[in-house]
Design a protein around this motif. Structure first.
Motif, PDB file in Angstrom:
ATOM      1  N   LEU A   3       0.849  -1.195   0.000  1.00  0.00           N
ATOM      2  CA  LEU A   3       0.000   0.000   0.000  1.00  0.00           C
ATOM      3  C   LEU A   3       0.881   1.240   0.000  1.00  0.00           C
ATOM      4  O   LEU A   3       1.765   1.377   0.850  1.00  0.00           O
ATOM      5  N   LEU A   4       0.624   2.129  -0.960  1.00  0.00           N
ATOM      6  CA  LEU A   4       1.309   3.427  -0.990  1.00  0.00           C
ATOM      7  C   LEU A   4       0.359   4.468  -0.408  1.00  0.00           C
ATOM      8  O   LEU A   4      -0.782   4.580  -0.860  1.00  0.00           O
ATOM      9  N   ALA A   5       0.837   5.217   0.594  1.00  0.00           N
ATOM     10  CA  ALA A   5       0.002   6.261   1.207  1.00  0.00           C
ATOM     11  C   ALA A   5       0.646   7.620   0.984  1.00  0.00           C
ATOM     12  O   ALA A   5       1.865   7.766   1.128  1.00  0.00           O
ATOM     13  N   LEU A   6      -0.183   8.603   0.599  1.00  0.00           N
ATOM     14  CA  LEU A   6       0.308   9.969   0.417  1.00  0.00           C
ATOM     15  C   LEU A   6      -0.652  10.932   1.090  1.00  0.00           C
ATOM     16  O   LEU A   6      -1.857  10.700   1.104  1.00  0.00           O
ATOM     17  N   VAL A  15       4.797  10.502   2.705  1.00  0.00           N
ATOM     18  CA  VAL A  15       4.625   9.312   1.862  1.00  0.00           C
ATOM     19  C   VAL A  15       5.034   8.092   2.683  1.00  0.00           C
ATOM     20  O   VAL A  15       6.019   8.154   3.424  1.00  0.00           O
ATOM     21  N   ALA A  16       4.291   7.001   2.574  1.00  0.00           N
ATOM     22  CA  ALA A  16       4.680   5.779   3.280  1.00  0.00           C
ATOM     23  C   ALA A  16       4.282   4.554   2.472  1.00  0.00           C
ATOM     24  O   ALA A  16       3.382   4.614   1.627  1.00  0.00           O
ATOM     25  N   LEU A  17       4.983   3.457   2.746  1.00  0.00           N
ATOM     26  CA  LEU A  17       4.643   2.158   2.153  1.00  0.00           C
ATOM     27  C   LEU A  17       4.323   1.193   3.285  1.00  0.00           C
ATOM     28  O   LEU A  17       5.024   1.157   4.301  1.00  0.00           O
ATOM     29  N   HIS A  18       3.274   0.403   3.092  1.00  0.00           N
ATOM     30  CA  HIS A  18       2.813  -0.531   4.118  1.00  0.00           C
ATOM     31  C   HIS A  18       2.633  -1.890   3.451  1.00  0.00           C
ATOM     32  O   HIS A  18       2.042  -1.976   2.376  1.00  0.00           O
ATOM     33  N   ASP A  19       3.153  -2.947   4.077  1.00  0.00           N
ATOM     34  CA  ASP A  19       3.082  -4.253   3.407  1.00  0.00           C
ATOM     35  C   ASP A  19       1.925  -5.115   3.902  1.00  0.00           C
ATOM     36  O   ASP A  19       1.848  -6.311   3.609  1.00  0.00           O
ATOM     37  N   GLY A  20       1.001  -4.514   4.641  1.00  0.00           N
ATOM     38  CA  GLY A  20      -0.135  -5.273   5.140  1.00  0.00           C
ATOM     39  C   GLY A  20       0.012  -5.594   6.610  1.00  0.00           C
ATOM     40  O   GLY A  20      -0.977  -5.773   7.315  1.00  0.00           O
ATOM     41  N   ALA A 180       2.043   9.944   6.794  1.00  0.00           N
ATOM     42  CA  ALA A 180       1.495   8.944   5.870  1.00  0.00           C
ATOM     43  C   ALA A 180       1.606   7.549   6.464  1.00  0.00           C
ATOM     44  O   ALA A 180       0.832   6.655   6.114  1.00  0.00           O
ATOM     45  N   GLY A 181       2.557   7.359   7.384  1.00  0.00           N
ATOM     46  CA  GLY A 181       2.674   6.057   8.047  1.00  0.00           C
ATOM     47  C   GLY A 181       1.407   5.739   8.822  1.00  0.00           C
ATOM     48  O   GLY A 181       0.863   4.628   8.750  1.00  0.00           O
ATOM     49  N   ALA A 182       0.913   6.746   9.572  1.00  0.00           N
ATOM     50  CA  ALA A 182      -0.329   6.545  10.325  1.00  0.00           C
ATOM     51  C   ALA A 182      -1.504   6.318   9.375  1.00  0.00           C
ATOM     52  O   ALA A 182      -2.345   5.442   9.601  1.00  0.00           O
ATOM     53  N   LEU A 183      -1.539   7.126   8.319  1.00  0.00           N
ATOM     54  CA  LEU A 183      -2.625   6.989   7.336  1.00  0.00           C
ATOM     55  C   LEU A 183      -2.596   5.587   6.718  1.00  0.00           C
ATOM     56  O   LEU A 183      -3.643   4.941   6.545  1.00  0.00           O
ATOM     57  N   ALA A 184      -1.389   5.111   6.403  1.00  0.00           N
ATOM     58  CA  ALA A 184      -1.234   3.785   5.794  1.00  0.00           C
ATOM     59  C   ALA A 184      -1.677   2.685   6.762  1.00  0.00           C
ATOM     60  O   ALA A 184      -2.376   1.743   6.371  1.00  0.00           O
ATOM     61  N   SER A 185      -1.286   2.814   8.037  1.00  0.00           N
ATOM     62  CA  SER A 185      -1.661   1.789   9.020  1.00  0.00           C
ATOM     63  C   SER A 185      -3.172   1.734   9.192  1.00  0.00           C
ATOM     64  O   SER A 185      -3.774   0.662   9.251  1.00  0.00           O
ATOM     65  N   LEU A 186      -3.778   2.916   9.273  1.00  0.00           N
ATOM     66  CA  LEU A 186      -5.234   2.981   9.411  1.00  0.00           C
ATOM     67  C   LEU A 186      -5.915   2.337   8.199  1.00  0.00           C
ATOM     68  O   LEU A 186      -6.830   1.520   8.330  1.00  0.00           O
ATOM     69  N   ALA A 187      -5.431   2.708   7.000  1.00  0.00           N
ATOM     70  CA  ALA A 187      -6.042   2.179   5.779  1.00  0.00           C
ATOM     71  C   ALA A 187      -5.807   0.675   5.650  1.00  0.00           C
ATOM     72  O   ALA A 187      -6.731  -0.072   5.297  1.00  0.00           O
ATOM     73  N   ALA A 188      -4.596   0.227   5.941  1.00  0.00           N
ATOM     74  CA  ALA A 188      -4.285  -1.201   5.796  1.00  0.00           C
ATOM     75  C   ALA A 188      -5.176  -2.024   6.723  1.00  0.00           C
ATOM     76  O   ALA A 188      -5.697  -3.071   6.327  1.00  0.00           O
ATOM     77  N   GLY A 189      -5.362  -1.547   7.953  1.00  0.00           N
ATOM     78  CA  GLY A 189      -6.228  -2.248   8.896  1.00  0.00           C
ATOM     79  C   GLY A 189      -7.644  -2.381   8.349  1.00  0.00           C
ATOM     80  O   GLY A 189      -8.255  -3.459   8.399  1.00  0.00           O
TER      81      GLY A 189
END
Ligand SMILES: [Zn+2]
Lengths: 222, 378
Positions: A3-6, A15-20, A180-189
């Motif tokens: 997941l790419l978050a911006l 910007v962050a990347l999250h692998d799930g 974006a790390g927080a946004l990515a974690s929220l979205a991935a969850g």
């Protein structure tokens, strides 16, 4: 999942990347005037740090604001164009939700308020019961006008720091801008739980400044 | 030819979201989404309304252009975008989209100049631009006389408006006459029923001591408004067709007179006219006659290529690729006041590849043209 978050809705270009399961790379810079210049290099740096490339991304999430429009659109149009070029889904999340999630990670329990700087002596804000549960629609107001509605609640975000008379309790160690790390974690969850995310549509909350011109001005001298 | 560069161009400097695709000098697609109707009730372009519309229209317009051209995005040789001049917030949407698209596809990015693009678009209509070309650019945003020895590297401003743009003058007079917005097309239409010599309106900056290539339409606008007000004050009916025709004649007379004079002074044999006002039928007719009299070859693209569009940006981008100009950097800025002397915005650090930019060309040819000014072609 990759997941790419911006998010470009606050002074941070993030910007962050999250692998799930976790954030694997993140890049954030605070410069409210250079969102357009900073975002693409930040994406590039983040991908490099994670040792991957854009083509490996499977989902995109972008902060939809509310935020000052010009900067906000940089993230939204970048996410939409990436999505079109890569053929991957693009989701939106309210920027305030990302800040609330980060506040929760930093140890804040609810209820609380998130407020960002809306300029023109106003704040974008929303109330949360806890870090994942927003209980009001995002809004834009003069701080003085919402004093009663936020009285007694802790508040986080640059908007809260700007108006201490209204937001008296800003706990230390809380996020000021979006990450974006927080946004990515929220979205991935949410994605892992099969929740549907909102579309990547901007939350402007204000109408464009545009006046229908008054009647044509006579030029003949009186 | 299949080996000519295939380039997609994005234009968002004002109220049109344009995406065009060209192969060399061949137009393959010209997709435009306009927000003009949203601005009409404001009597002019509202920047925030335009920027919001660009965001909505960006991806759908790219996809429409690709479909129209029948090419795959992966086959593109580069992505070009208007880096300026224009409305800052509007430009930023296009520049951000172009960067994202180029990066995602692994293609070079070319930030190009809007005004040079208006000139270069004529290659899609009439083939390679003669070098040098004289260009008269007239629209709601610009009125300029430009000399272009090399559209990718050497564009020189000879003159421009010192107040209103030509198209703005049309809009304002249309408003005085209650004809709506935009004013250009409606005045052109109504003027056909009128007498261009009915009223002698002033020709701005045409005195012997005035700047030879600059324009001024503010005095004309005021003179026309006063004339109309005097009629109304006297309780007489305003002869709308005659006013339109005489006003238009004054604008077109000055534009063509100065453009032809610039060609003669500089020894240039080709004049191109671009920008939205180039669609004006009287401007075309008068320019044709005066160019013919002066032995100048006139080039005016079809109206759809004269107004803001993505094809013109793609045309200039393709020329940049063909001539091996450097690509732009990923931190390219949207520059609302990009000087006309910068036909494109090359990466200042083009040797380093540390930013991951897929450079496909060297930049050794970027500055081959000396800027010695006078009598190059006389
Ligand atoms: Zn233009």
């Amino acid at each position: 999942m990759l997941l790419l978050a911006l998010d470009t809705a606050t002074p941070a270009v993030t910007v962050a990347l999250h692998d799930g399961s976790a954030v694997i790379a993140e890049s954030s810079e605070v410069d409210a005037r250079r969102h357009g210049e900073l975002l693409l290099p930040a994406v590039h740096r983040t991908l490099k740090e994670a040792g991957t490339e854009l083509g490996a991304v499977t989902e995109i999430v972008v902060g939809t604001g509310p935020g000052p429009y010009t900067g906000l659109r940089v993230g939204l149009v970048t996410a939409a164009t990436f999505g079109a070029a890569l053929g991957v889904p693009v989701h939106g999340l309210c920027t305030l939700d990302g800040i609330a999630y980060a506040a929760g990670e930093a140890g804040l329990e609810g209820p609380f308020v998130v407020a960002t700087d809306a300029r023109r002596k106003e704040v974008y804000w929303a109330r949360y019961d806890d870090a994942r549960t927003r209980v009001t629609e995002p809004a834009v107001d003069h701080p003085a006008d919402l004093a009663e509605r936020v009285a007694g609640l802790p508040a986080v975000g640059a908007g809260a720091l700007l108006y201490p008379a209204v937001f008296a309790d800003v706990p230390p160690g809380m996020p000021e801008y979006q990450s974006a790390g927080a946004l990515a974690s929220l979205a991935a969850g949410k994605l892992v739980r099969g929740e549907e995310l909102p579309p990547p549509r901007p939350l402007y909350l204000r109408r464009p400044d545009a006046k229908v011109p008054a009647n044509y001005k006579v030029v003949t001298p009186k | 030819m299949a080996d000519e560069p295939l380039v997609l161009g994005i234009e968002t400097s004002c109220d049109e979201t344009g995406v065009g695709i060209v192969r060399g000098h061949t137009l393959l697609a010209d997709a435009v989404a306009s927000s003009v109707d949203e601005h009409a009730r404001f009597g002019g372009v509202v920047p925030e309304v335009a920027s919001r519309a660009h965001l909505e229209a960006m991806v759908p317009t790219i996809q429409r252009a690709l479909k129209e051209a029948g090419v795959a995005a992966s086959d593109l040789d580069g992505i070009a975008v208007t880096a300026g001049p224009g409305l800052a917030g509007a430009l930023l949407v296009g520049v951000s989209a172009a960067k994202a698209y180029a990066y995602a596809l692994g293609k070079p990015l070319y930030g190009v100049n809007h005004l040079a693009s208006h000139i270069c678009v004529d290659q899609l209509e009439h083939g390679p631009l003669p070098e040098p070309t004289m260009a008269l650019l007239v629209s709601g945003g610009h009125s300029s006389l430009l000399l272009a020895p090399d559209i990718t590297a050497d564009v020189r401003p000879l003159g421009s408006t010192i107040d209103d743009a030509a198209g703005e003058a049309f809009d304002k007079i249309a408003r005085v006459l209650n004809l709506g917005f935009p004013g250009g097309p409606v005045i052109d239409r109504i003027a056909r029923e009128g007498n261009p010599d009915a009223i002698a309106f002033p020709r701005g900056l045409t005195g012997p001591r005035d700047a030879a290539y600059d324009f001024s339409f503010s005095g004309l606008k005021t003179a026309v408004a006063r004339w109309i007000e005097a009629k109304r004050a006297a309780g007489e009916e305003v002869p709308v067709a005659d006013v339109s025709a005489s006003f238009q004649e004054a604008v077109v007379d000055v534009l063509t007179r100065k453009a032809v004079r610039a060609c003669k002074d500089e020894g240039v044999e080709h004049l191109m006219i671009g920008g939205g006002v180039a669609a004006n039928s009287r401007l075309r007719a008068m320019a044709e006659r005066r160019c013919e009299d002066a032995g100048i070859t006139l080039r005016v693209p079809r109206p759809k290529l004269c107004t803001d569009n993505g094809a013109m940006v793609a045309a200039l981008g393709a020329e940049m690729v063909a001539r091996g100009r450097s690509a732009s950097a990923w931190d390219l800025s949207a520059d609302s006041s990009l000087p006309v002397t910068d036909p494109h915005v090359p990466d200042p650090d083009a040797d380093g590849d540390a930013d991951g930019h897929p450079h496909s060309h060297t930049h050794s040819h970027d500055h081959v043209h000396e800027l010695s000014r006078k009598n190059l072609y006389a």
